[in-house]
Scaffold this motif. Structure first.
Motif, PDB file in Angstrom:
ATOM      1  N   LEU A 137       0.825  -1.214   0.000  1.00  0.00           N
ATOM      2  CA  LEU A 137       0.000   0.000   0.000  1.00  0.00           C
ATOM      3  C   LEU A 137       0.858   1.262   0.000  1.00  0.00           C
ATOM      4  O   LEU A 137       0.559   2.233  -0.713  1.00  0.00           O
ATOM      5  N   GLY A 138       1.918   1.265   0.786  1.00  0.00           N
ATOM      6  CA  GLY A 138       2.812   2.423   0.810  1.00  0.00           C
ATOM      7  C   GLY A 138       3.488   2.652  -0.532  1.00  0.00           C
ATOM      8  O   GLY A 138       3.619   3.790  -0.990  1.00  0.00           O
ATOM      9  N   SER A 139       3.901   1.567  -1.173  1.00  0.00           N
ATOM     10  CA  SER A 139       4.565   1.677  -2.483  1.00  0.00           C
ATOM     11  C   SER A 139       3.608   2.223  -3.531  1.00  0.00           C
ATOM     12  O   SER A 139       3.986   3.076  -4.347  1.00  0.00           O
ATOM     13  N   VAL A 186       9.177   1.454  -3.635  1.00  0.00           N
ATOM     14  CA  VAL A 186       9.185   0.371  -2.643  1.00  0.00           C
ATOM     15  C   VAL A 186      10.279   0.617  -1.608  1.00  0.00           C
ATOM     16  O   VAL A 186      10.080   0.395  -0.407  1.00  0.00           O
ATOM     17  N   THR A 187      11.439   1.089  -2.048  1.00  0.00           N
ATOM     18  CA  THR A 187      12.510   1.380  -1.094  1.00  0.00           C
ATOM     19  C   THR A 187      12.108   2.503  -0.140  1.00  0.00           C
ATOM     20  O   THR A 187      12.491   2.497   1.032  1.00  0.00           O
ATOM     21  N   SER A 188      11.334   3.463  -0.652  1.00  0.00           N
ATOM     22  CA  SER A 188      10.850   4.536   0.221  1.00  0.00           C
ATOM     23  C   SER A 188       9.813   4.006   1.207  1.00  0.00           C
ATOM     24  O   SER A 188       9.799   4.383   2.387  1.00  0.00           O
ATOM     25  N   ALA A 189       8.937   3.130   0.747  1.00  0.00           N
ATOM     26  CA  ALA A 189       7.895   2.568   1.612  1.00  0.00           C
ATOM     27  C   ALA A 189       8.478   1.655   2.679  1.00  0.00           C
ATOM     28  O   ALA A 189       7.857   1.439   3.727  1.00  0.00           O
ATOM     29  N   ALA A 190       9.679   1.137   2.441  1.00  0.00           N
ATOM     30  CA  ALA A 190      10.283   0.198   3.394  1.00  0.00           C
ATOM     31  C   ALA A 190      10.510   0.829   4.760  1.00  0.00           C
ATOM     32  O   ALA A 190      10.458   0.139   5.784  1.00  0.00           O
ATOM     33  N   ALA A 248       8.508  -9.441   0.307  1.00  0.00           N
ATOM     34  CA  ALA A 248       7.513  -8.368   0.376  1.00  0.00           C
ATOM     35  C   ALA A 248       7.851  -7.259  -0.621  1.00  0.00           C
ATOM     36  O   ALA A 248       6.953  -6.708  -1.274  1.00  0.00           O
ATOM     37  N   GLY A 249       9.134  -6.957  -0.750  1.00  0.00           N
ATOM     38  CA  GLY A 249       9.544  -5.952  -1.735  1.00  0.00           C
ATOM     39  C   GLY A 249       9.235  -6.396  -3.155  1.00  0.00           C
ATOM     40  O   GLY A 249       8.825  -5.585  -3.999  1.00  0.00           O
ATOM     41  N   GLY A 250       9.425  -7.686  -3.432  1.00  0.00           N
ATOM     42  CA  GLY A 250       9.096  -8.208  -4.749  1.00  0.00           C
ATOM     43  C   GLY A 250       7.615  -8.127  -5.049  1.00  0.00           C
ATOM     44  O   GLY A 250       7.200  -7.757  -6.158  1.00  0.00           O
ATOM     45  N   VAL A 251       6.786  -8.451  -4.048  1.00  0.00           N
ATOM     46  CA  VAL A 251       5.331  -8.352  -4.219  1.00  0.00           C
ATOM     47  C   VAL A 251       4.922  -6.902  -4.454  1.00  0.00           C
ATOM     48  O   VAL A 251       4.097  -6.604  -5.331  1.00  0.00           O
ATOM     49  N   ALA A 252       5.510  -5.993  -3.677  1.00  0.00           N
ATOM     50  CA  ALA A 252       5.186  -4.573  -3.837  1.00  0.00           C
ATOM     51  C   ALA A 252       5.643  -4.041  -5.187  1.00  0.00           C
ATOM     52  O   ALA A 252       4.932  -3.267  -5.845  1.00  0.00           O
ATOM     53  N   THR A 253       6.825  -4.450  -5.627  1.00  0.00           N
ATOM     54  CA  THR A 253       7.339  -4.012  -6.930  1.00  0.00           C
ATOM     55  C   THR A 253       6.438  -4.495  -8.060  1.00  0.00           C
ATOM     56  O   THR A 253       6.115  -3.738  -8.984  1.00  0.00           O
ATOM     57  N   ALA A 254       6.030  -5.764  -7.975  1.00  0.00           N
ATOM     58  CA  ALA A 254       5.128  -6.306  -8.994  1.00  0.00           C
ATOM     59  C   ALA A 254       3.798  -5.565  -8.992  1.00  0.00           C
ATOM     60  O   ALA A 254       3.219  -5.292 -10.056  1.00  0.00           O
TER      61      ALA A 254
END
Length: 266
Positions: free
Chosen positions: A38-40, A66-70, A126-132
């Protein structure tokens, strides 16, 4: 395999069983993934919309928001790291842990050896899911087709994100051993990871700004190569320096936690 290594392997196995057998572990991982997605989408959608509205050239890598949402999603893993130790102090079961593994440094090492790889993998997944999700939902013509997912950028971003989240988790573990309470750990972790750096920036002074850059929030953003930070741009130093500052904070928290563990009774 010598005795110390055998005992560490046994203690690590026990910590792995404890971590995977409680529902709070899976809730923390699920919440972290949802926050990441959601953040990404929120950050990426805002960035792309602004690019289209102003007619700015260029594209946006799907992993960049995604890196920012992390730095927001990290608190799901902060909770996970906290729950690996503070409930044991609250219930008194830490005494059983210490009886099973009398060498206290080995207890700390076992928990860290379980927590670090779990949170690294969780961060990458989780980063991969967010990126996709960002690429799937924001690469359409509605958003100008500005979002791309170049392999050469996405993979390093995801790996650096995993390292960042693993270091944050071990830092929180150290704070948990030091404070021995969930409330104390969560408060201290939030102030260290988010509160104090932002307050230092808000002072508007050069000293406050420079000090904030050396704290985990901006060090993590620099290490992950995020271009969307609370300062409105990239952190003004390279990723390698960001990693060094993250390691400094992790080592410091680990040293404090280990010192308290050795000197105070359970």
């Amino acid at each position: 395999m010598n005795t110390w290594t055998r005992e560490l392997a046994r203690a690590t196995g026990a910590e792995w069983v404890k971590l995977r057998s409680v529902r709070s572990t899976w809730w923390c991982l699920a919440c972290m993934t949802v926050f990441m997605v959601l953040g990404s989408l929120a950050i990426g959608g805002g960035t792309v919309t602004e690019m289209v509205r102003q007619g700015l050239p260029g594209t946006l890598s799907a992993s960049d928001p995604v890196t920012s949402a992390a730095v927001f999603a990290q608190f799901g893993l902060v909770a996970l790291a906290m729950l690996t130790i503070t409930p044991e102090y609250a219930s008194g079961s830490v005494r059983i842990t210490m009886q099973a593994t009398p060498v206290r440094g080995r207890v700390f090492a076992a928990k860290a050896l379980v927590l670090a790889p779990v949170t690294f993998v969780a961060g990458v997944v989780a980063g991969g899911v967010a990126t996709a999700s960002v690429h799937l939902l924001l690469s359409s013509e509605v958003f100008g087709g500005r979002v791309t997912a170049p392999f050469a950028e996405v993979v390093p971003d995801l790996l650096s994100m995993g390292v960042f989240l693993a270091l944050v988790s071990v830092t929180t573990l150290g704070l948990g051993f030091a404070t021995r309470s969930s409330a104390g750990t969560l408060t201290t972790a939030f102030m260290l990871l988010m509160g104090v750096p932002l307050l230092l920036v808000m002072t508007g002074t050069p000293i406050g700004f420079e000090a904030s850059l050396r704290m985990p929030l901006f060090a993590g953003l620099a290490f992950m190569g995020s271009s969307d930070t609370p300062m409105g741009g990239a952190v003004p130093y390279p990723a390698s320096q960001g990693l060094v500052w993250l390691l400094v904070w992790t080592v410091a928290a680990t040293a404090v936690g280990h010192a308290v563990l050795r000197r105070r009774d359970a």
